[in-house]
Structures are given as structure tokens and as C-alpha cells.
Design an enzyme around this catalytic site. Structure first.
Site, PDB file in Angstrom:
ATOM      1  N   GLY A  16       0.823  -1.212   0.000  1.00  0.00           N
ATOM      2  CA  GLY A  16       0.000   0.000   0.000  1.00  0.00           C
ATOM      3  C   GLY A  16       0.855   1.260   0.000  1.00  0.00           C
ATOM      4  N   PHE A  59      -1.807   7.144   0.900  1.00  0.00           N
ATOM      5  CA  PHE A  59      -1.464   8.333   1.700  1.00  0.00           C
ATOM      6  C   PHE A  59      -0.321   8.048   2.686  1.00  0.00           C
ATOM      7  CE2 PHE A  59      -3.193  10.510   5.759  1.00  0.00           C
ATOM      8  CZ  PHE A  59      -2.356  11.604   5.634  1.00  0.00           C
ATOM      9  N   THR A  78      -5.796   0.425  13.421  1.00  0.00           N
ATOM     10  CA  THR A  78      -6.389   1.764  13.581  1.00  0.00           C
ATOM     11  C   THR A  78      -7.096   1.900  14.931  1.00  0.00           C
ATOM     12  OG1 THR A  78      -8.241   3.130  12.792  1.00  0.00           O
ATOM     13  CG2 THR A  78      -8.305   0.828  12.181  1.00  0.00           C
ATOM     14  N   ASP A  79      -7.239   3.138  15.387  1.00  0.00           N
ATOM     15  CA  ASP A  79      -7.991   3.366  16.635  1.00  0.00           C
ATOM     16  C   ASP A  79      -9.452   2.946  16.487  1.00  0.00           C
ATOM     17  OD1 ASP A  79      -8.854   5.479  14.987  1.00  0.00           O
ATOM     18  OD2 ASP A  79      -8.422   7.060  16.447  1.00  0.00           O
ATOM     19  N   GLU A  80      -9.935   2.849  15.251  1.00  0.00           N
ATOM     20  CA  GLU A  80     -11.357   2.532  15.054  1.00  0.00           C
ATOM     21  C   GLU A  80     -11.711   1.135  15.546  1.00  0.00           C
ATOM     22  OE1 GLU A  80     -13.410   3.922  11.753  1.00  0.00           O
ATOM     23  OE2 GLU A  80     -12.017   5.554  11.348  1.00  0.00           O
ATOM     24  N   TYR A 102     -15.711  -1.070   8.006  1.00  0.00           N
ATOM     25  CA  TYR A 102     -14.262  -0.820   7.870  1.00  0.00           C
ATOM     26  C   TYR A 102     -13.558  -1.218   9.160  1.00  0.00           C
ATOM     27  CZ  TYR A 102      -9.954   1.902   8.404  1.00  0.00           C
ATOM     28  OH  TYR A 102      -8.658   2.291   8.689  1.00  0.00           O
ATOM     29  N   LYS A 145     -10.787  -4.194   9.802  1.00  0.00           N
ATOM     30  CA  LYS A 145      -9.447  -3.904  10.328  1.00  0.00           C
ATOM     31  C   LYS A 145      -9.202  -4.676  11.625  1.00  0.00           C
ATOM     32  CE  LYS A 145      -6.635  -1.462   9.161  1.00  0.00           C
ATOM     33  NZ  LYS A 145      -5.475  -1.685   8.252  1.00  0.00           N
ATOM     34  N   ASN A 198      -6.590   9.394  13.732  1.00  0.00           N
ATOM     35  CA  ASN A 198      -6.805   9.997  12.405  1.00  0.00           C
ATOM     36  C   ASN A 198      -5.579  10.762  11.917  1.00  0.00           C
ATOM     37  OD1 ASN A 198      -9.656   9.543  13.303  1.00  0.00           O
ATOM     38  ND2 ASN A 198     -10.056  10.511  11.319  1.00  0.00           N
ATOM     39  N   PRO A 220     -19.681  19.373   3.350  1.00  0.00           N
ATOM     40  CA  PRO A 220     -20.758  18.569   3.953  1.00  0.00           C
ATOM     41  C   PRO A 220     -20.367  18.023   5.327  1.00  0.00           C
ATOM     42  CG  PRO A 220     -19.603  17.300   2.267  1.00  0.00           C
ATOM     43  CD  PRO A 220     -18.952  18.643   2.299  1.00  0.00           C
ATOM     44  N   ASN A 280     -15.104  18.065  14.806  1.00  0.00           N
ATOM     45  CA  ASN A 280     -15.008  18.294  13.361  1.00  0.00           C
ATOM     46  C   ASN A 280     -15.294  19.754  12.985  1.00  0.00           C
ATOM     47  OD1 ASN A 280     -14.434  15.599  12.960  1.00  0.00           O
ATOM     48  ND2 ASN A 280     -16.582  15.040  12.603  1.00  0.00           N
TER      49      ASN A 280
END
Ligand code: NAD
Ligand code: TYD
Length: 338
Positions: free
Chosen positions: A9, A13, A125-127, A149, A153, A178, A204, A248
Site C-alpha cells: 500500500g 497516503f 487503527t484506533d477505530e 471498515y 481492520k 486519524n 458537507p 469536526n
């Protein structure tokens, strides 16, 4: 000692930022980059290092044992960044997520086991912990992934651990918060809002805009992964956090202020389903080993906003000419913004 590291990957990013870091800071190392070049993987992200003789690109899928065998041959270490990564896309269809984020990890682990790889870092990931109202998750906290997702993970994360526990494949698992910074595909909050604002398009903002994320600069994340690769202990999990929890709406306002754009561009829209309210990590375990983030906040965010403003050549082709992106944008935001 010279190492040959497989990065999967590496055209995305975080992976591209990591490849650049390793080539710059570990002169004796070689890097092989295995990437399928999905919608999120772009050769442009590494065009500045493509000619480096220590760098090799292999186009291929981590779910394909042949491609993995070829790419991992001769490597001493691997870092698996390859994944389907966008929560909103996982809500539109999760099949690719299960394929890459679970089955792909299995293929990589099997090959690592077969060749006796020296170290395998699984980028989690923290998710995987889910949402937390107060306090912060430690590496001992229960996993409670709450979207497809995050669930996929978590599957990859625990599969990696299982290969350590069962076969002693020297696995390290990192769970980061993030990320923001250069080369992030313009579907995620920061690059989407910056590039929309630059064109006076609506931003949005889901729900009440008060969901909290802990923002970590991608350069700090990459240094943490390299640090864990070299100093972490096999079988261990390490949280990586920026320590910058923000709503956010605050991120959105900072972006608009920096670009001199009006807050009337903010468009509250229907919330993401199952939207996790707050992510928060305790990263003291990795900090105790000697890593700490360097990029200040909001300075790092302001620099990032400027980077997108100065690199229109990088995001303009995606937003204007990539039919896949335009289709996704319409599907995700068409009705919300109508
Ligand atoms: P990204 O979506 O920008 O890039 C993913 C890369 O993986 C792309 O280059 C893509 O082509 C490649 N890829 C996808 N499926 C593949 C497959 N089957 N075989 C080979 N290559 C494949 O993602 P990112 O934001 O750079 O995230 C990288 C990793 O970090 C992921 O594992 C993600 O779960 C994790 N992570 C991301 C964040 C974040 O804020 N972005 C935070 C914590 C953890
Ligand atoms: P995102 O960048 O998708 O990362 P993650 O879901 O992994 O945290 O979203 C960050 C936050 O921004 C999240 O709370 C959802 C919110 N968000 C919006 O409000 N609008 C958007 O268009 C996007 C993409 C995200």
C-alpha cells in the site's frame, strides 16, 4: 544494518509518506512497494523517489499469493499499509474491505511464516476500539469495532496477533488515530474540505459536527511506525496518537479561516450511520519507549491546508477527471447536498 523492507500500500497516503521517510532516513535500506493501485493508490505520490535504485515498485494485490511471494522475496521485514480505508465506502459495500483488510493480511502472514520474515508490522487503527465517551483506550481495552471498515481492520489486527501466538511470526500491531497531511486522497475530511473550500463548494459536515477525532500528522505516524519496527517487541500492540482531540466543526473552521473563506460554506448534512462519536487513545506505551509526536497543532493543519492549496496539480485530476471519484461523490453527497 541494511534491511530490505516490503511496504504494501505504498502508493496510498500513509504508505507513500512512509516509503519517502525510510529512503531518506535509512540510507542502507531497500524498499519494495507492493500496491494494487486501487482508486486510492497513485504513482504520483512517489514520483520523486521512483528513480531511486533502492526502491522497487511491484504492482499487485496482497490477496494474490504469487504477487506476495514475488514482492516479499529477499525481504527481511514487512509493513502492511495496504487496505480499503474509507468508512463511508464501507457503508456502501463492504466486500472489498473483507477481502483486502482480512484475507489479504492472511496471505501476507502466510508468506511471512513460510520464509521466516524477521519482522511484520500490521498497521491497524484506533477505530477497532470503537467510540469512547470519556477517557482513552489503552492497548488492553476491548475491541468494539462499530462499522464494516473498523470490523475488517479488527479482523486483520487479530489475525496478525494469532500468527504471533500460534506460529511465532514476529508481528507488531500499531493502532493510530486519524492522520492528516500531504497526499491524502480527497475523500477524507481534511483534504475533501480544503479542496472544496478552494473552489467555493459546500463542506458537507455530518450531523452536529461535534464528533471528536484525535489528529496525528502523517509524518509523526510514519516516524512512529519506523520506531516500532526497530524498537517494538514481537507480539505487542502499540497505540499511536497525536494528542490533538478536536471536534469536526473546529477543524472545519480552521480550514476556512486559513483559506479566507466564509463559514457559509459549511453545510450540515445527514449524519453517517453508526457515526462513532469520539475516538481517543492513550499512547503512553510507545512514548515510554522513546517516540513522541513532533508536529504541533494547529500549525501542522495550517501547513497541510497550504500544501493542498499549492498542489492543485495533485488533486485536480482526481476531482475533475476521475470518473470513479465523481460517481462516489454523487452517491455519497448528491442527495445530502440537494
Ligand atoms: P489509502 O486509502 O490512502 O491507501 C491505501 C493503499 O493501499 C492504496 O495505495 C491502495 O492502492 C492500496 N491497496 C488497497 N487494496 C490493496 C490490495 N488488495 N493489494 C495491494 N494494495 C492495495 O490509505 P491510508 O489512509 O494511507 O491508510 C493506510 C493504512 O493505515 C491502512 O491500513 C489504514 O487502515 C491505516 N490507518 C489509516 C488512518 C488514517 O487516518 N488514514 C489512521 C489509522 C490507520
Ligand atoms: P474521515 O476523514 O472519513 O475519517 P474517520 O471516519 O476514519 O474518522 O472522517 C473524519 C470525521 O469527519 C468523522 O467524524 C466524519 C466526519 N466527516 C464529515 O463530517 N463530512 C465528510 O464529508 C467526511 C468525509 C467526514
Amino acid at each position: 544494518m541494511g534491511q530490505r523492507v516490503l511496504v504494501t500500500g505504498g502508493c496510498g497516503f500513509i504508505g507513500s509518506n512512509f516509503v519517502r521517510l525510510v529512503l531518506a532516513e535509512r540510507p542502507g535500506w531497500e524498499v519494495a512497494n507492493l500496491d494494487k493501485l486501487t482508486y486510492a493508490g497513485r504513482l504520483e505520490n512517489l514520483q520523486d523517489v521512483a528513480g531511486d535504485p533502492r526502491y522497487r515498485f511491484v504492482k499487485g494485490d496482497i490477496c494474490d499469493p504469487e504477487a506476495v511471494r514475488e514482492a516479499m522475496a529477499g525481504c527481511t521485514m514487512a509493513v502492511n499499509f495496504a487496505a480499503e480505508t474509507h468508512v463511508d465506502r464501507s457503508l456502501l459495500g463492504a466486500t472489498h474491505f473483507l477481502d483486502t483488510d482480512i484475507k489479504g493480511v492472511l496471505v501476507l502472514l502466510e508468506e511471512a511464516r513460510r520464509i521466516g520474515l524477521g519482522r511484520f508490522v500490521q498497521i491497524s487503527t484506533d477505530e477497532v476500539y470503537g467510540s469512547i465517551a470519556d477517557g482513552s483506550f489503552t492497548e488492553e481495552s476491548l475491541l468494539n469495532p462499530r462499522n464494516p471498515y473498523a470490523a475488517s481492520k479488527a479482523g486483520g489486527d487479530r489475525l496478525a496477533y494469532a500468527y504471533w501466538a500460534t506460529y511465532e511470526v514476529p508481528v507488531i500491531i500499531t493502532r493510530a488515530s486519524n492522520n492528516y497531511g500531504p497526499f491524502q486522497y480527497p475523500e477524507k475530511l481534511v483534504p475533501l474540505f480544503v479542496t472544496n473550500a478552494l473552489r467555493d463548494l459546500p463542506l458537507p459536515l455530518y450531523g452536529d459536527g461535534r464528533n471528536v477525532r484525535d489528529w496525528l500528522h502523517v509524518h509523526d505516524h510514519c516516524r512512529a511506525v519506523l520506531f516500532a519496527l526497530e524498537n517494538g517487541q514481537a507480539g505487542e500492540v502499540y497505540n499511536i496518537a497525536g494528542g490533538n482531540e478536536r471536534e469536526n466543526i473546529e477543524i472545519t473552521r480552521t480550514i476556512l479561516r486559513e483559506l479566507g473563506k466564509p463559514e457559509t460554506l459549511i453545510r450540515p448534512v445527514a449524519d453517517r450511520v453508526g457515526h462513532d462519536r469520539r475516538y481517543s487513545l492513550d499512547a503512553s506505551k510507545l512514548r515510554a519507549l522513546g517516540w513522541q509526536p513532533r508536529v504541533a497543532f494547529p500549525g501542522g493543519l495550517i501547513e497541510t491546508v497550504q500544501w493542498y492549496a499549492e498542489h492543485e496539480w495533485w488533486w485536480q485530476p482526481v476531482k475533475d477527471h476521475d470518473g470513479e471519484f465523481r460517481k462516489y461523490y454523487e452517491q455519497q453527497y448528491g442527495a445530502r447536498l440537494a
